[in-house]
Design a protein around this motif. Structure first.
Motif, PDB file in Angstrom:
ATOM      1  N   THR A  95       0.835  -1.203   0.000  1.00  0.00           N
ATOM      2  CA  THR A  95       0.000   0.000   0.000  1.00  0.00           C
ATOM      3  C   THR A  95       0.867   1.250   0.000  1.00  0.00           C
ATOM      4  O   THR A  95       1.848   1.336   0.742  1.00  0.00           O
ATOM      5  CB  THR A  95      -0.914   0.015   1.245  1.00  0.00           C
ATOM      6  OG1 THR A  95      -1.675  -1.181   1.301  1.00  0.00           O
ATOM      7  CG2 THR A  95      -1.852   1.210   1.215  1.00  0.00           C
ATOM      8  N   GLY A  96       0.493   2.200  -0.829  1.00  0.00           N
ATOM      9  CA  GLY A  96       1.241   3.441  -0.948  1.00  0.00           C
ATOM     10  C   GLY A  96       2.250   3.436  -2.072  1.00  0.00           C
ATOM     11  O   GLY A  96       2.724   4.492  -2.481  1.00  0.00           O
ATOM     12  N   VAL A  97       2.573   2.228  -2.574  1.00  0.00           N
ATOM     13  CA  VAL A  97       3.554   2.119  -3.662  1.00  0.00           C
ATOM     14  C   VAL A  97       2.956   1.375  -4.846  1.00  0.00           C
ATOM     15  O   VAL A  97       2.879   1.905  -5.962  1.00  0.00           O
ATOM     16  CB  VAL A  97       4.836   1.407  -3.182  1.00  0.00           C
ATOM     17  CG1 VAL A  97       5.860   1.341  -4.315  1.00  0.00           C
ATOM     18  CG2 VAL A  97       5.432   2.117  -1.977  1.00  0.00           C
ATOM     19  N   SER A 101      -2.034   3.787  -4.218  1.00  0.00           N
ATOM     20  CA  SER A 101      -1.054   4.843  -4.014  1.00  0.00           C
ATOM     21  C   SER A 101      -1.761   6.181  -3.929  1.00  0.00           C
ATOM     22  O   SER A 101      -2.976   6.275  -4.106  1.00  0.00           O
ATOM     23  CB  SER A 101      -0.033   4.866  -5.162  1.00  0.00           C
ATOM     24  OG  SER A 101      -0.678   5.027  -6.417  1.00  0.00           O
ATOM     25  N   GLY A 102      -0.987   7.222  -3.656  1.00  0.00           N
ATOM     26  CA  GLY A 102      -1.552   8.558  -3.535  1.00  0.00           C
ATOM     27  C   GLY A 102      -1.921   8.891  -2.102  1.00  0.00           C
ATOM     28  O   GLY A 102      -1.962   8.014  -1.225  1.00  0.00           O
ATOM     29  N   PRO A 103      -2.211  10.180  -1.824  1.00  0.00           N
ATOM     30  CA  PRO A 103      -2.613  10.591  -0.463  1.00  0.00           C
ATOM     31  C   PRO A 103      -3.941   9.967  -0.059  1.00  0.00           C
ATOM     32  O   PRO A 103      -4.715   9.506  -0.905  1.00  0.00           O
ATOM     33  CB  PRO A 103      -2.715  12.120  -0.584  1.00  0.00           C
ATOM     34  CG  PRO A 103      -2.915  12.387  -2.046  1.00  0.00           C
ATOM     35  CD  PRO A 103      -2.176  11.307  -2.766  1.00  0.00           C
ATOM     36  N   VAL A 108      -5.439   6.245  -5.453  1.00  0.00           N
ATOM     37  CA  VAL A 108      -5.466   5.747  -6.824  1.00  0.00           C
ATOM     38  C   VAL A 108      -5.279   4.240  -6.767  1.00  0.00           C
ATOM     39  O   VAL A 108      -4.332   3.746  -6.146  1.00  0.00           O
ATOM     40  CB  VAL A 108      -4.362   6.395  -7.680  1.00  0.00           C
ATOM     41  CG1 VAL A 108      -4.372   5.809  -9.086  1.00  0.00           C
ATOM     42  CG2 VAL A 108      -4.542   7.904  -7.734  1.00  0.00           C
ATOM     43  N   TYR A 109      -6.176   3.519  -7.409  1.00  0.00           N
ATOM     44  CA  TYR A 109      -6.152   2.062  -7.361  1.00  0.00           C
ATOM     45  C   TYR A 109      -5.653   1.528  -8.705  1.00  0.00           C
ATOM     46  O   TYR A 109      -6.421   1.274  -9.629  1.00  0.00           O
ATOM     47  CB  TYR A 109      -7.545   1.521  -7.019  1.00  0.00           C
ATOM     48  CG  TYR A 109      -8.095   2.114  -5.747  1.00  0.00           C
ATOM     49  CD1 TYR A 109      -7.648   1.682  -4.510  1.00  0.00           C
ATOM     50  CD2 TYR A 109      -9.046   3.139  -5.787  1.00  0.00           C
ATOM     51  CE1 TYR A 109      -8.130   2.230  -3.333  1.00  0.00           C
ATOM     52  CE2 TYR A 109      -9.528   3.697  -4.619  1.00  0.00           C
ATOM     53  CZ  TYR A 109      -9.076   3.242  -3.395  1.00  0.00           C
ATOM     54  OH  TYR A 109      -9.550   3.799  -2.235  1.00  0.00           O
ATOM     55  N   ARG A 110      -4.356   1.376  -8.789  1.00  0.00           N
ATOM     56  CA  ARG A 110      -3.716   0.856  -9.999  1.00  0.00           C
ATOM     57  C   ARG A 110      -2.393   0.230  -9.602  1.00  0.00           C
ATOM     58  O   ARG A 110      -1.821   0.565  -8.551  1.00  0.00           O
ATOM     59  CB  ARG A 110      -3.512   1.970 -11.026  1.00  0.00           C
ATOM     60  CG  ARG A 110      -2.816   3.178 -10.472  1.00  0.00           C
ATOM     61  CD  ARG A 110      -2.892   4.387 -11.387  1.00  0.00           C
ATOM     62  NE  ARG A 110      -2.234   4.154 -12.667  1.00  0.00           N
ATOM     63  CZ  ARG A 110      -2.009   5.124 -13.548  1.00  0.00           C
ATOM     64  NH1 ARG A 110      -2.427   6.353 -13.300  1.00  0.00           N
ATOM     65  NH2 ARG A 110      -1.393   4.870 -14.677  1.00  0.00           N
ATOM     66  N   ALA A 111      -1.888  -0.671 -10.431  1.00  0.00           N
ATOM     67  CA  ALA A 111      -0.679  -1.419 -10.073  1.00  0.00           C
ATOM     68  C   ALA A 111       0.497  -0.487  -9.812  1.00  0.00           C
ATOM     69  O   ALA A 111       1.059  -0.452  -8.725  1.00  0.00           O
ATOM     70  CB  ALA A 111      -0.344  -2.419 -11.174  1.00  0.00           C
ATOM     71  N   PHE A 112       0.881   0.290 -10.829  1.00  0.00           N
ATOM     72  CA  PHE A 112       1.976   1.244 -10.673  1.00  0.00           C
ATOM     73  C   PHE A 112       1.404   2.652 -10.582  1.00  0.00           C
ATOM     74  O   PHE A 112       0.456   2.990 -11.295  1.00  0.00           O
ATOM     75  CB  PHE A 112       2.960   1.140 -11.847  1.00  0.00           C
ATOM     76  CG  PHE A 112       3.823  -0.093 -11.795  1.00  0.00           C
ATOM     77  CD1 PHE A 112       4.986  -0.108 -11.037  1.00  0.00           C
ATOM     78  CD2 PHE A 112       3.463  -1.239 -12.483  1.00  0.00           C
ATOM     79  CE1 PHE A 112       5.785  -1.239 -10.977  1.00  0.00           C
ATOM     80  CE2 PHE A 112       4.247  -2.378 -12.432  1.00  0.00           C
ATOM     81  CZ  PHE A 112       5.412  -2.380 -11.670  1.00  0.00           C
ATOM     82  N   PRO A 113       1.968   3.501  -9.715  1.00  0.00           N
ATOM     83  CA  PRO A 113       1.412   4.848  -9.512  1.00  0.00           C
ATOM     84  C   PRO A 113       1.563   5.728 -10.750  1.00  0.00           C
ATOM     85  O   PRO A 113       2.336   5.428 -11.671  1.00  0.00           O
ATOM     86  CB  PRO A 113       2.240   5.389  -8.342  1.00  0.00           C
ATOM     87  CG  PRO A 113       3.514   4.608  -8.364  1.00  0.00           C
ATOM     88  CD  PRO A 113       3.150   3.245  -8.864  1.00  0.00           C
TER      89      PRO A 113
END
Length: 286
Positions: A95-97, A101-103, A108-113
């Motif tokens: 989570t977070g990476v 990711s995102g604040p 944001v719900y995706r594999a890579f930010p």
């Protein structure tokens, strides 16, 4: 005058020499590769986000248990959404990476930010256009480099390690660990082995696995699918090579900085490289 020279004990005085180390073809292909690989990485991660799972074999999907890597988001029993990365059946909270990711207020719900993809927003079509453009640029530059290196002897002289280079690998490795770098006319054994792996193994594999994933190439060259035991295996190898190239890039940049960034960059921009040399005392006085 001659007697005076003979009566004086000979001694070595260090001298700095500047040589022409890299030819124009080597320098141009180096920077074109850097440009192409940058956009290939970021657009490739955009494409990966469309289906963030890697498999082995020819087929994939919910009905098959052949995934080796998966990045996504799951909701826990407490109702919290967390990012997870599953590697060979082992699940990790990323989570977070990765996955999420995102604040906190703009998750944001995706594999890579977003900051790791081109474009930053989710757009598979644009990602594919960018990726294919730089993929053909990358392959063309590789072909030009290979032909030029065979003609001018760069491949044989500077890339392929000799028997002496292989025998010197332990010494080269220890010197690198101690940050002892020789500014010589040629690469040492460890450098040659690294560049040979990248240029003669990683780059060809990257190109061939990329072609294997293309339906058009499947029709033209069906043997590619058999060579890599399926399109899904080719996609996984493609991803692994990408990770290895990123690791190589990080180590490469670190070594450039440690060995003297001005000298190293100058050699790859102008071709001029400063080496460590020695000259007799009488020459120093002339």
């Amino acid at each position: 005058m001659a007697a005076a020279i003979n009566d004086t004990p000979e001694m070595d005085v260090s001298r700095t020499l500047t040589i022409r180390r890299h030819g124009l073809a080597t320098r141009l292909t180096h920077w074109l590769w850097a440009l192409a690989l940058f956009f290939l990485l970021l657009s490739g991660l955009q494409i990966f986000n469309a289906h963030p799972t890697l498999y082995l074999g020819q087929q994939s999907g919910f009905a098959f248990d052949n995934s080796v890597l998966s990045i996504g988001a799951v909701r826990t029993k407490d109702g919290v959404v967390k990012g997870t990365t599953t590697l060979f059946g082992h699940e990790f909270d990323t989570t977070g990476v990765l996955g999420v990711s995102g604040p906190d207020d703009r998750r944001v719900y995706r594999a890579f930010p977003a900051w790791l993809t081109v474009p930053s927003y989710q757009d598979l079509a644009t990602g594919r256009v960018v990726h294919f453009f730089f993929a053909w640029l990358f392959a063309t530059v590789f072909l030009v480099w290979l032909v030029a290196s065979l003609i001018n002897g760069h491949l044989r002289r500077d890339i392929l390690p000799s028997g002496a280079d292989i025998r010197s690998l332990p010494k080269s490795f220890i010197n690198h660990l101690r940050f002892r770098f020789d500014h010589g006319r040629s690469y040492n054994g460890l450098q040659k082995l690294s560049y040979a792996a990248v240029l003669l193994i990683f780059f060809p594999l990257m190109i061939l696995t990329g072609l294997t994933m293309s339906p058009g190439m499947d029709a033209a060259w069906p043997w590619l699918v058999d060579l890599f035991a399926g399109r899904q295996t080719a996609r996984t190898i493609h991803f692994v090579i990408m990770i290895l190239l990123v690791i190589f890039f990080v180590v490469h940049i670190f070594m450039v900085i440690a060995a003297g960034p001005i000298n190293e960059l100058r050699s790859m921009i102008t071709g001029r490289y400063r080496i460590d040399g020695e000259m007799p005392h009488k020459e120093a006085g002339q």
